[in-house]
Design a protein around this motif. Structure first.
Motif, PDB file in Angstrom:
ATOM      1  N   MET A 198     -65.996  30.745 -23.273  1.00  0.00           N
ATOM      2  CA  MET A 198     -64.911  31.459 -23.953  1.00  0.00           C
ATOM      3  C   MET A 198     -65.430  32.000 -25.283  1.00  0.00           C
ATOM      4  SD  MET A 198     -61.066  30.013 -24.673  1.00  0.00           S
ATOM      5  CE  MET A 198     -59.722  31.117 -25.029  1.00  0.00           C
ATOM      6  N   PRO A 199     -65.128  33.259 -25.603  1.00  0.00           N
ATOM      7  CA  PRO A 199     -65.595  33.801 -26.880  1.00  0.00           C
ATOM      8  C   PRO A 199     -64.974  33.042 -28.055  1.00  0.00           C
ATOM      9  CG  PRO A 199     -63.974  35.248 -25.891  1.00  0.00           C
ATOM     10  CD  PRO A 199     -64.314  34.219 -24.847  1.00  0.00           C
ATOM     11  N   MET A 200     -65.580  33.206 -29.228  1.00  0.00           N
ATOM     12  CA  MET A 200     -65.140  32.466 -30.404  1.00  0.00           C
ATOM     13  C   MET A 200     -64.806  33.424 -31.539  1.00  0.00           C
ATOM     14  SD  MET A 200     -67.149  29.474 -32.524  1.00  0.00           S
ATOM     15  CE  MET A 200     -67.084  28.389 -31.085  1.00  0.00           C
ATOM     16  N   THR A 201     -63.746  33.074 -32.274  1.00  0.00           N
ATOM     17  CA  THR A 201     -63.412  33.754 -33.521  1.00  0.00           C
ATOM     18  C   THR A 201     -63.759  32.817 -34.665  1.00  0.00           C
ATOM     19  OG1 THR A 201     -61.602  34.994 -32.506  1.00  0.00           O
ATOM     20  CG2 THR A 201     -61.567  34.771 -34.899  1.00  0.00           C
ATOM     21  N   VAL A 202     -64.553  33.291 -35.607  1.00  0.00           N
ATOM     22  CA  VAL A 202     -64.956  32.486 -36.759  1.00  0.00           C
ATOM     23  C   VAL A 202     -64.196  32.972 -37.988  1.00  0.00           C
ATOM     24  CG1 VAL A 202     -66.849  31.859 -38.305  1.00  0.00           C
ATOM     25  CG2 VAL A 202     -67.239  31.985 -35.839  1.00  0.00           C
ATOM     26  N   LEU A 203     -63.480  32.057 -38.632  1.00  0.00           N
ATOM     27  CA  LEU A 203     -62.769  32.352 -39.879  1.00  0.00           C
ATOM     28  C   LEU A 203     -63.527  31.706 -41.030  1.00  0.00           C
ATOM     29  CD1 LEU A 203     -59.099  31.612 -38.721  1.00  0.00           C
ATOM     30  CD2 LEU A 203     -60.432  33.719 -38.462  1.00  0.00           C
ATOM     31  N   VAL A 204     -63.740  32.454 -42.091  1.00  0.00           N
ATOM     32  CA  VAL A 204     -64.470  31.955 -43.255  1.00  0.00           C
ATOM     33  C   VAL A 204     -63.510  31.866 -44.432  1.00  0.00           C
ATOM     34  CG1 VAL A 204     -66.442  32.293 -44.790  1.00  0.00           C
ATOM     35  CG2 VAL A 204     -66.569  33.061 -42.405  1.00  0.00           C
TER      36      VAL A 204
ATOM     37  N   THR B 103     -72.371  35.385 -51.493  1.00  0.00           N
ATOM     38  CA  THR B 103     -72.314  36.244 -50.306  1.00  0.00           C
ATOM     39  C   THR B 103     -73.417  35.873 -49.322  1.00  0.00           C
ATOM     40  OG1 THR B 103     -71.380  38.038 -51.631  1.00  0.00           O
ATOM     41  CG2 THR B 103     -72.368  38.629 -49.513  1.00  0.00           C
ATOM     42  N   ARG B 104     -74.606  35.600 -49.830  1.00  0.00           N
ATOM     43  CA  ARG B 104     -75.722  35.241 -48.960  1.00  0.00           C
ATOM     44  C   ARG B 104     -75.444  33.937 -48.210  1.00  0.00           C
ATOM     45  NH1 ARG B 104     -80.528  37.390 -48.741  1.00  0.00           N
ATOM     46  NH2 ARG B 104     -80.174  38.447 -50.740  1.00  0.00           N
ATOM     47  N   GLU B 105     -74.852  32.945 -48.909  1.00  0.00           N
ATOM     48  CA  GLU B 105     -74.517  31.681 -48.242  1.00  0.00           C
ATOM     49  C   GLU B 105     -73.529  31.911 -47.105  1.00  0.00           C
ATOM     50  OE1 GLU B 105     -74.163  27.987 -50.979  1.00  0.00           O
ATOM     51  OE2 GLU B 105     -73.642  29.720 -52.223  1.00  0.00           O
ATOM     52  N   GLN B 106     -72.536  32.750 -47.338  1.00  0.00           N
ATOM     53  CA  GLN B 106     -71.545  33.009 -46.303  1.00  0.00           C
ATOM     54  C   GLN B 106     -72.171  33.745 -45.116  1.00  0.00           C
ATOM     55  OE1 GLN B 106     -67.403  34.025 -47.782  1.00  0.00           O
ATOM     56  NE2 GLN B 106     -68.518  34.295 -49.707  1.00  0.00           N
ATOM     57  N   ALA B 107     -73.012  34.716 -45.404  1.00  0.00           N
ATOM     58  CA  ALA B 107     -73.661  35.460 -44.319  1.00  0.00           C
ATOM     59  C   ALA B 107     -74.565  34.545 -43.498  1.00  0.00           C
ATOM     60  CB  ALA B 107     -74.458  36.625 -44.899  1.00  0.00           C
ATOM     61  N   ARG B 108     -75.291  33.656 -44.155  1.00  0.00           N
ATOM     62  CA  ARG B 108     -76.165  32.736 -43.428  1.00  0.00           C
ATOM     63  C   ARG B 108     -75.358  31.760 -42.568  1.00  0.00           C
ATOM     64  NH1 ARG B 108     -80.547  31.416 -48.283  1.00  0.00           N
ATOM     65  NH2 ARG B 108     -81.896  33.239 -47.901  1.00  0.00           N
ATOM     66  N   ALA B 109     -74.244  31.275 -43.093  1.00  0.00           N
ATOM     67  CA  ALA B 109     -73.401  30.375 -42.305  1.00  0.00           C
ATOM     68  C   ALA B 109     -72.846  31.083 -41.080  1.00  0.00           C
ATOM     69  CB  ALA B 109     -72.258  29.837 -43.178  1.00  0.00           C
ATOM     70  N   ILE B 110     -72.487  32.347 -41.236  1.00  0.00           N
ATOM     71  CA  ILE B 110     -71.998  33.130 -40.102  1.00  0.00           C
ATOM     72  C   ILE B 110     -73.112  33.307 -39.072  1.00  0.00           C
ATOM     73  CG2 ILE B 110     -71.262  35.451 -39.424  1.00  0.00           C
ATOM     74  CD1 ILE B 110     -69.779  35.534 -42.192  1.00  0.00           C
ATOM     75  N   ALA B 111     -74.308  33.623 -39.530  1.00  0.00           N
ATOM     76  CA  ALA B 111     -75.433  33.805 -38.616  1.00  0.00           C
ATOM     77  C   ALA B 111     -75.724  32.516 -37.842  1.00  0.00           C
ATOM     78  CB  ALA B 111     -76.665  34.247 -39.401  1.00  0.00           C
TER      79      ALA B 111
ATOM     80  N   ALA C  35     -67.488  36.390 -31.083  1.00  0.00           N
ATOM     81  CA  ALA C  35     -67.086  37.789 -30.887  1.00  0.00           C
ATOM     82  C   ALA C  35     -66.594  38.419 -32.181  1.00  0.00           C
ATOM     83  CB  ALA C  35     -65.994  37.860 -29.823  1.00  0.00           C
ATOM     84  N   THR C  36     -65.853  37.648 -32.988  1.00  0.00           N
ATOM     85  CA  THR C  36     -65.239  38.188 -34.206  1.00  0.00           C
ATOM     86  C   THR C  36     -65.426  37.214 -35.349  1.00  0.00           C
ATOM     87  OG1 THR C  36     -63.546  39.347 -32.905  1.00  0.00           O
ATOM     88  CG2 THR C  36     -63.095  39.028 -35.239  1.00  0.00           C
ATOM     89  N   VAL C  37     -65.735  37.752 -36.524  1.00  0.00           N
ATOM     90  CA  VAL C  37     -65.825  36.968 -37.758  1.00  0.00           C
ATOM     91  C   VAL C  37     -64.844  37.556 -38.752  1.00  0.00           C
ATOM     92  CG1 VAL C  37     -67.273  36.325 -39.721  1.00  0.00           C
ATOM     93  CG2 VAL C  37     -68.238  36.338 -37.416  1.00  0.00           C
ATOM     94  N   VAL C  38     -64.027  36.707 -39.386  1.00  0.00           N
ATOM     95  CA  VAL C  38     -63.060  37.161 -40.378  1.00  0.00           C
ATOM     96  C   VAL C  38     -63.311  36.432 -41.691  1.00  0.00           C
ATOM     97  CG1 VAL C  38     -60.630  37.496 -40.947  1.00  0.00           C
ATOM     98  CG2 VAL C  38     -61.362  37.494 -38.538  1.00  0.00           C
TER      99      VAL C  38
END
Length: 368
Positions: A1-7, A68-76, A85-88
């Protein structure tokens, strides 16, 4: 199942309530993962808003305001570990400043690039032609949005809009702040008895995190200027500046201020809002107010000062009056409501703003 990631690293009430709205809608078609800060799941805010929401949680950030870099790395990292599928990013105003530069480098090697959505909490959707400060802020953010979209690291952006704003928005979609309250003013007598509030006094309420930005001294002065016999209710976490003001008040004035200090669970906050005669919102941030939405849903009039966004919303919803940010201006508006026994709430000219409609606009499920 695809995943939505909320930050959302910051565990505050209004922020986690927005997370809950988005998670509940996204969970219908995907798994939902929240990336937040260390200790967030142990907070009162998490228990109040997210404990019953179908969501997985990872405490990825050491601070509530990561770079911003920490958030981008956590998303990656989340994308490499699952089918995202989606990051918010739920409060993306700061991240927007450097996302166009940081995110492409961090995300470019992912096997599957997610759709990235930004929620801007401070984006002025409607401005007068003479509002130079507002236009400067709006144009600068619009340029940053376009820069990030040009890199392929950002796909959709929404911003909080007043509940009167039914336009969709072009570059930044307009998500109306929800108007939700679990209590209603029709039950005021019962609510006051349950909350230990005086049943025979008119009450003007200020709610949320209580800092000097909410102008409690000005509102107390306005109550005196109104000519009405009323008390002030302060409900929420009292910050040191407001506590010092309370301690310095003469006894005669201090006896007219009721204080409920501390975190308020959503049901308690709703009951307190519904129990007062008027909600006072004297703040210069020119945006919608979550407390104003609760008052609207509870049928409690609002006196607002310091925001053209809230003034337009009051005109459209018929839920109170806009005033000048002075004791005389606020006092006159309070007097017109309190001294005639409470202003009737006029029928709204706009449909209600719900948590689901807010989430649908943010996620792009509303057709915009």
């Amino acid at each position: 199942m695809p995943m939505t990631v909320l930050v959302e690293p910051h565990p505050s009430g209004h922020r986690f309530q927005a997370v809950a709205n988005v998670a509940l809608l996204a969970a219908r078609t995907s798994d939902v993962l929240l990336l937040t800060s260390v200790g967030a799941t142990a907070s009162e805010e998490f228990a109040a808003y997210l404990s019953d929401v179908p969501i997985k949680v990872e405490e990825r950030f050491a601070a509530i305001l990561p770079s911003t870099r920490e958030q981008a790395r956590a998303i990656a990292q989340a994308c490499r570990a699952g089918d995202v599928a989606t990051v918010v990013l739920m409060d993306a105003d700061q991240a927007l400043k450097r996302w166009w530069f940081v995110a492409p480098r961090v995300l470019r090697r992912l096997p599957r690039r997610p759709r990235v959505v930004f929620m801007l909490t401070r984006y002025p959707a409607r401005l007068s032609l003479t509002d130079r400060t507002g236009w400067k802020l709006r144009l600068s953010k619009a340029i940053l949005v376009l820069a990030a979209m040009a890199t392929g690291s950002l796909h959709r952006v929404a911003g909080f809009a007043g509940r009167d704003d039914l336009t969709r928005g072009r570059l930044v979609k307009r998500a109306r702040d929800p108007a939700v309250c679990l209590a209603h003013s029709r039950d005021r007598a019962r609510l006051r008895a349950e909350l230990g509030l005086p049943g025979n006094r008119s009450l003007v309420g200020i709610f949320g995190v209580l800092t000097d930005r909410k102008h409690a001294p000005l509102v107390l002065g306005a109550i005196g200027a109104s000519g009405c016999d009323a008390d002030l209710l302060l409900a929420g976490r009292v910050k040191p500046d407001v506590a010092a003001w309370l301690d310095a008040l003469p006894d005669a004035l201090r006896s007219r201020v009721i204080v409920r200090d501390g975190f308020l669970a959503n049901a308690t906050l709703d009951a307190l809002v519904a129990s007062v005669d008027v909600v006072a919102i004297a703040m210069t941030n020119n945006g919608p107010s979550g407390i104003m939405g609760k008052a609207l849903a509870a049928g409690v009039p609002v006196v607002s000062a310091g925001s053209t966004v809230r003034a337009r919303e009051l005109a459209a919803t018929g839920n109170g009056e806009a005033a000048e940010l002075t004791a005389a201006g606020l006092g006159a508006a309070l007097g017109r409501i309190l001294c005639r026994g409470g202003a009737p709430v006029r029928p709204p000219r706009v449909p209600p703003a719900t948590g689901e409609s807010f989430a649908a606009t943010l996620l792009g499920l509303d057709g915009s």
